[in-house]
Design an enzyme around this catalytic site. Structure first.
Site, PDB file in Angstrom:
ATOM      1  N   CYS A  15       0.824  -1.203   0.000  1.00 26.23           N
ATOM      2  CA  CYS A  15       0.000   0.000   0.000  1.00 26.23           C
ATOM      3  C   CYS A  15       0.864   1.262   0.000  1.00 26.23           C
ATOM      4  O   CYS A  15       1.990   1.266   0.487  1.00 26.23           O
ATOM      5  CB  CYS A  15      -0.924  -0.013   1.214  1.00 26.23           C
ATOM      6  SG  CYS A  15      -2.062  -1.423   1.162  1.00 26.23           S
ATOM      7  N   ASP A  16       0.290   2.324  -0.540  1.00 26.53           N
ATOM      8  CA  ASP A  16       1.007   3.590  -0.599  1.00 26.53           C
ATOM      9  C   ASP A  16       0.615   4.486   0.576  1.00 26.53           C
ATOM     10  O   ASP A  16      -0.106   4.056   1.481  1.00 26.53           O
ATOM     11  CB  ASP A  16       0.777   4.280  -1.957  1.00 26.53           C
ATOM     12  CG  ASP A  16      -0.693   4.514  -2.263  1.00 26.53           C
ATOM     13  OD1 ASP A  16      -1.508   4.622  -1.324  1.00 26.53           O
ATOM     14  OD2 ASP A  16      -1.023   4.611  -3.457  1.00 26.53           O
ATOM     15  N   ILE A  17       1.052   5.711   0.548  1.00 26.25           N
ATOM     16  CA  ILE A  17       0.811   6.636   1.647  1.00 26.25           C
ATOM     17  C   ILE A  17      -0.682   6.909   1.860  1.00 26.25           C
ATOM     18  O   ILE A  17      -1.108   7.295   2.946  1.00 26.25           O
ATOM     19  CB  ILE A  17       1.600   7.953   1.426  1.00 26.25           C
ATOM     20  CG1 ILE A  17       1.727   8.725   2.732  1.00 26.25           C
ATOM     21  CG2 ILE A  17       0.973   8.789   0.331  1.00 26.25           C
ATOM     22  CD1 ILE A  17       2.795   9.795   2.707  1.00 26.25           C
ATOM     23  N   GLY A  19      -2.885   4.654   1.935  1.00 28.16           N
ATOM     24  CA  GLY A  19      -3.460   3.502   2.626  1.00 28.16           C
ATOM     25  C   GLY A  19      -4.205   2.543   1.716  1.00 28.16           C
ATOM     26  O   GLY A  19      -5.007   1.737   2.186  1.00 28.16           O
ATOM     27  N   ILE A  20      -3.940   2.638   0.420  1.00 29.45           N
ATOM     28  CA  ILE A  20      -4.565   1.726  -0.547  1.00 29.45           C
ATOM     29  C   ILE A  20      -3.472   1.046  -1.370  1.00 29.45           C
ATOM     30  O   ILE A  20      -2.336   1.517  -1.412  1.00 29.45           O
ATOM     31  CB  ILE A  20      -5.562   2.458  -1.479  1.00 29.45           C
ATOM     32  CG1 ILE A  20      -4.867   3.580  -2.257  1.00 29.45           C
ATOM     33  CG2 ILE A  20      -6.753   2.990  -0.674  1.00 29.45           C
ATOM     34  CD1 ILE A  20      -5.741   4.277  -3.290  1.00 29.45           C
TER      35      ILE A  20
END
Length: 136
Positions: A15-17, A19-20
């Protein structure tokens, strides 16, 4: 219509910053699904390569619908068609908890035999035939 399903789970580091799941990770999910599908059908990239046969992705089209989040279980599905010399893997990913479509993808692959573009590969043609039977 879909002839193969694989259940997977999102890992935190995918996940990226926001949150996905990062958009690039979906290609890993799609590729893993194709490889598991081929392995289940007794098709080995290593064995094909030893014979001078290489199947490779020529293009991918992905529509992102509903993002996956850490811990989400999801189902990755596919079926195969043929368009000219291309084998087209039609793939989708659904979030398991609510069956929402996460992505829809069309993965075009070609086969090269001894360095030359091939018009067909019997092992892949059989997968296309199975897909056609399932959709009828």
């Amino acid at each position: 219509m879909y002839i193969y399903e694989l259940e997977l789970k999102v890992r935190d580091y995918e996940c990226d910053i926001q949150g996905i799941v990062n958009n690039s990770v979906y290609q890993n999910y799609l590729e893993h699904t194709r490889h598991e599908f081929l392995e289940e059908n007794h098709i080995s990239f290593a064995e094909l390569h030893e014979k001078g046969i290489d199947a490779m992705v020529s293009s991918i089209e992905i529509a992102y619908k509903t993002p996956l989040k850490p811990g989400d279980n999801f189902i990755s599905k596919l079926y195969v068609t043929k368009e000219g010399v291309r084998y087209v893997f039609h793939q989708v990913i659904y979030r398991k908890s609510d069956n929402k479509l996460s992505i829809k993808a069309k993965v075009n692959a070609v086969v090269v035999i001894d360095g030359k573009l091939a018009t067909a590969l019997p092992e892949f043609d059989e997968l296309v035939a199975r897909s056609e039977v399932k959709s009828n």
